[in-house]
Motif scaffolding. Structure first.
Motif, PDB file in Angstrom:
ATOM      1  N   GLY A 114       0.843  -1.221  -0.044  1.00 29.48           N
ATOM      2  CA  GLY A 114      -0.095   0.159  -0.052  1.00 29.48           C
ATOM      3  C   GLY A 114       0.824   1.178  -0.074  1.00 29.48           C
ATOM      4  O   GLY A 114       0.501   2.141  -0.719  1.00 29.48           O
ATOM      5  N   TYR A 115       1.812   1.385   0.875  1.00 26.25           N
ATOM      6  CA  TYR A 115       2.819   2.282   0.968  1.00 26.25           C
ATOM      7  C   TYR A 115       3.450   2.593  -0.345  1.00 26.25           C
ATOM      8  O   TYR A 115       3.758   3.680  -0.964  1.00 26.25           O
ATOM      9  CB  TYR A 115       3.650   2.377   2.145  1.00 26.25           C
ATOM     10  N   ALA A 116       4.190   1.383  -0.947  1.00 29.15           N
ATOM     11  CA  ALA A 116       5.001   1.776  -2.142  1.00 29.15           C
ATOM     12  C   ALA A 116       4.344   1.893  -3.332  1.00 29.15           C
ATOM     13  O   ALA A 116       4.819   2.738  -4.027  1.00 29.15           O
ATOM     14  CB  ALA A 116       5.882   0.251  -2.563  1.00 29.15           C
ATOM     15  N   GLY A 121       6.000   9.700  -9.408  1.00 33.69           N
ATOM     16  CA  GLY A 121       7.034  10.246 -10.166  1.00 33.69           C
ATOM     17  C   GLY A 121       8.572  10.083  -9.823  1.00 33.69           C
ATOM     18  O   GLY A 121       8.831   8.705  -9.789  1.00 33.69           O
ATOM     19  N   GLU A 122       9.296  10.941  -9.477  1.00 33.89           N
ATOM     20  CA  GLU A 122      10.682  10.783  -9.127  1.00 33.89           C
ATOM     21  C   GLU A 122      10.574   9.967  -7.916  1.00 33.89           C
ATOM     22  O   GLU A 122      11.857   9.066  -7.720  1.00 33.89           O
ATOM     23  CB  GLU A 122      11.239  12.183  -8.908  1.00 33.89           C
ATOM     24  N   ASP A 123       9.979   9.880  -7.130  1.00 33.75           N
ATOM     25  CA  ASP A 123      10.059   9.053  -5.808  1.00 33.75           C
ATOM     26  C   ASP A 123      10.006   7.632  -6.204  1.00 33.75           C
ATOM     27  O   ASP A 123      10.541   6.879  -5.359  1.00 33.75           O
ATOM     28  CB  ASP A 123       8.761   9.438  -4.933  1.00 33.75           C
ATOM     29  N   PRO A 131      16.317  -3.081  -0.988  1.00 41.13           N
ATOM     30  CA  PRO A 131      15.697  -2.467   0.173  1.00 41.13           C
ATOM     31  C   PRO A 131      16.774  -3.028   1.434  1.00 41.13           C
ATOM     32  O   PRO A 131      17.261  -4.105   1.237  1.00 41.13           O
ATOM     33  CB  PRO A 131      14.429  -3.040   0.521  1.00 41.13           C
ATOM     34  N   GLY A 132      16.878  -2.123   2.356  1.00 43.55           N
ATOM     35  CA  GLY A 132      17.899  -2.633   3.368  1.00 43.55           C
ATOM     36  C   GLY A 132      17.357  -2.953   4.886  1.00 43.55           C
ATOM     37  O   GLY A 132      16.416  -2.534   5.158  1.00 43.55           O
ATOM     38  N   ILE A 133      18.309  -3.557   5.734  1.00 45.45           N
ATOM     39  CA  ILE A 133      18.185  -3.912   7.003  1.00 45.45           C
ATOM     40  C   ILE A 133      18.158  -2.242   7.723  1.00 45.45           C
ATOM     41  O   ILE A 133      17.395  -2.091   8.698  1.00 45.45           O
ATOM     42  CB  ILE A 133      18.894  -4.683   7.775  1.00 45.45           C
ATOM     43  N   THR A 134      19.072  -1.423   7.392  1.00 48.27           N
ATOM     44  CA  THR A 134      19.024  -0.057   7.982  1.00 48.27           C
ATOM     45  C   THR A 134      19.335   0.790   6.837  1.00 48.27           C
ATOM     46  O   THR A 134      19.550   0.373   5.399  1.00 48.27           O
ATOM     47  CB  THR A 134      20.521  -0.016   8.832  1.00 48.27           C
ATOM     48  N   GLY A 135      19.352   1.995   6.981  1.00 47.52           N
ATOM     49  CA  GLY A 135      19.572   3.207   6.254  1.00 47.52           C
ATOM     50  C   GLY A 135      19.342   4.377   6.826  1.00 47.52           C
ATOM     51  O   GLY A 135      18.967   4.518   7.930  1.00 47.52           O
ATOM     52  N   PRO A 136      19.521   5.663   6.194  1.00 47.56           N
ATOM     53  CA  PRO A 136      19.611   6.990   6.731  1.00 47.56           C
ATOM     54  C   PRO A 136      18.212   7.109   7.252  1.00 47.56           C
ATOM     55  O   PRO A 136      17.919   7.687   8.404  1.00 47.56           O
ATOM     56  CB  PRO A 136      19.955   7.769   5.557  1.00 47.56           C
ATOM     57  N   PHE A 163       6.328   9.154   6.907  1.00 50.85           N
ATOM     58  CA  PHE A 163       6.426   8.626   5.274  1.00 50.85           C
ATOM     59  C   PHE A 163       7.041   9.650   4.458  1.00 50.85           C
ATOM     60  O   PHE A 163       7.913   9.231   3.554  1.00 50.85           O
ATOM     61  CB  PHE A 163       5.051   8.023   5.033  1.00 50.85           C
ATOM     62  N   PRO A 164       6.423  10.629   4.153  1.00 46.39           N
ATOM     63  CA  PRO A 164       7.116  11.551   3.144  1.00 46.39           C
ATOM     64  C   PRO A 164       8.494  12.131   3.522  1.00 46.39           C
ATOM     65  O   PRO A 164       9.326  12.303   2.532  1.00 46.39           O
ATOM     66  CB  PRO A 164       6.259  12.816   3.418  1.00 46.39           C
ATOM     67  N   ASP A 165       8.646  12.301   4.739  1.00 51.92           N
ATOM     68  CA  ASP A 165      10.080  12.411   5.122  1.00 51.92           C
ATOM     69  C   ASP A 165      10.917  11.285   4.968  1.00 51.92           C
ATOM     70  O   ASP A 165      12.235  11.630   4.344  1.00 51.92           O
ATOM     71  CB  ASP A 165      10.196  12.982   6.567  1.00 51.92           C
ATOM     72  N   LYS A 166      10.626  10.294   5.155  1.00 50.34           N
ATOM     73  CA  LYS A 166      11.634   9.012   4.947  1.00 50.34           C
ATOM     74  C   LYS A 166      11.529   8.685   3.281  1.00 50.34           C
ATOM     75  O   LYS A 166      12.812   8.479   2.921  1.00 50.34           O
ATOM     76  CB  LYS A 166      10.701   7.655   5.316  1.00 50.34           C
ATOM     77  N   VAL A 167      10.661   9.237   2.285  1.00 47.96           N
ATOM     78  CA  VAL A 167      10.731   9.296   1.074  1.00 47.96           C
ATOM     79  C   VAL A 167      11.591  10.247   0.446  1.00 47.96           C
ATOM     80  O   VAL A 167      12.498   9.921  -0.314  1.00 47.96           O
ATOM     81  CB  VAL A 167       9.528   9.544   0.212  1.00 47.96           C
ATOM     82  N   ARG A 168      11.577  11.340   1.222  1.00 45.85           N
ATOM     83  CA  ARG A 168      12.680  12.441   0.861  1.00 45.85           C
ATOM     84  C   ARG A 168      14.260  11.912   1.311  1.00 45.85           C
ATOM     85  O   ARG A 168      15.020  11.915   0.374  1.00 45.85           O
ATOM     86  CB  ARG A 168      12.576  13.662   1.782  1.00 45.85           C
ATOM     87  N   ILE A 169      14.389  11.406   2.540  1.00 49.13           N
ATOM     88  CA  ILE A 169      15.708  10.878   2.623  1.00 49.13           C
ATOM     89  C   ILE A 169      16.071   9.910   1.878  1.00 49.13           C
ATOM     90  O   ILE A 169      17.397   9.615   1.476  1.00 49.13           O
ATOM     91  CB  ILE A 169      15.605  10.183   4.213  1.00 49.13           C
TER      92      ILE A 169
END
Length: 204
Positions: A114-116, A121-123, A131-136, A163-169
């Motif tokens: 659902g989230y993916a 667009g660019e996102d 996908p990772g176990i960890t990330g920024p 969620f939008p902030d995670k997408v930006r990061i």
């Protein structure tokens, strides 16, 4: 290619070295959380938008029908599960996902469909990453469940703020990630040397 080989070799080493921990956690789940499986499995969106099965140690009761958003202190998380989640021990089985190539050590956390599917667009470039176990984004929101416990509507706050902030990061990571940068993120994850997201105030 270097990252892919690093991921698979280190995942194999990790599984070999950590098998006693995996065994102890599995036994504790069977003893303290009877009546259900040791592992929690869920379909997540992987590289190029392909579905894969992600493995974690089960940390919740079997009878719940909750959302994919978890909040610190909620009743569906068992006492043992809370400890596993606090120290990220519930995520150790994801080493298997890294070994078989579904995941990487570092990358965006894999979302449920659902989230993916909401990426536009660019996102959607984020889906080109394994996908990772960890990330920024994971590091910034390592205290995400505590943040959500402070707001009136956790789902709304996640959907509109986190969620939008995670997408930006994650999009920034897509454009600028390097192998050495990934190594640094792994060490930051181990030692939690990253500025956590601030818990919002006056939201109750």
């Amino acid at each position: 290619m270097i990252k892919y080989l690093f991921d698979r070799s280190m995942a194999l080493i990790g599984l070999i070295c950590l098998w006693p921990v995996l065994l102890v956690v599995a036994i504790l789940i069977k003893v303290k959380m009877p009546g259900g499986p040791v592992l929690f499995t869920q379909h997540r969106i992987g590289k190029d938008g392909k579905l894969f099965t992600m493995y974690k140690f089960r940390s919740m009761t079997m009878s719940h029908s909750g959302s994919s958003i978890s909040v610190a202190g909620e009743s569906r998380i068992t006492p043992l599960g809370a400890v596993l989640r606090k120290y990220k021990l519930d995520e150790l089985p994801e080493l298997w996902n890294v070994l078989i190539g579904d995941m990487s050590f570092v990358g965006p956390r894999p979302d449920v469909p659902g989230y993916a599917d909401s990426l536009q667009g660019e996102d959607r470039l984020i889906l080109k990453l394994r996908p990772g176990i960890t990330g920024p984004a994971s590091l910034k929101y390592a205290n995400e469940e505590e943040i959500l416990a402070t707001v009136n509507d956790p789902i709304k706050y996640n959907d509109e703020i986190i969620f939008p902030d995670k997408v930006r990061i994650n999009l920034n990571y897509y454009y600028h990630h390097t192998f050495l940068g990934d190594i640094k993120l792994i060490f930051q994850t181990i030692f939690r040397s990253y500025e956590l997201a601030e818990i919002p105030q006056n939201n109750k």
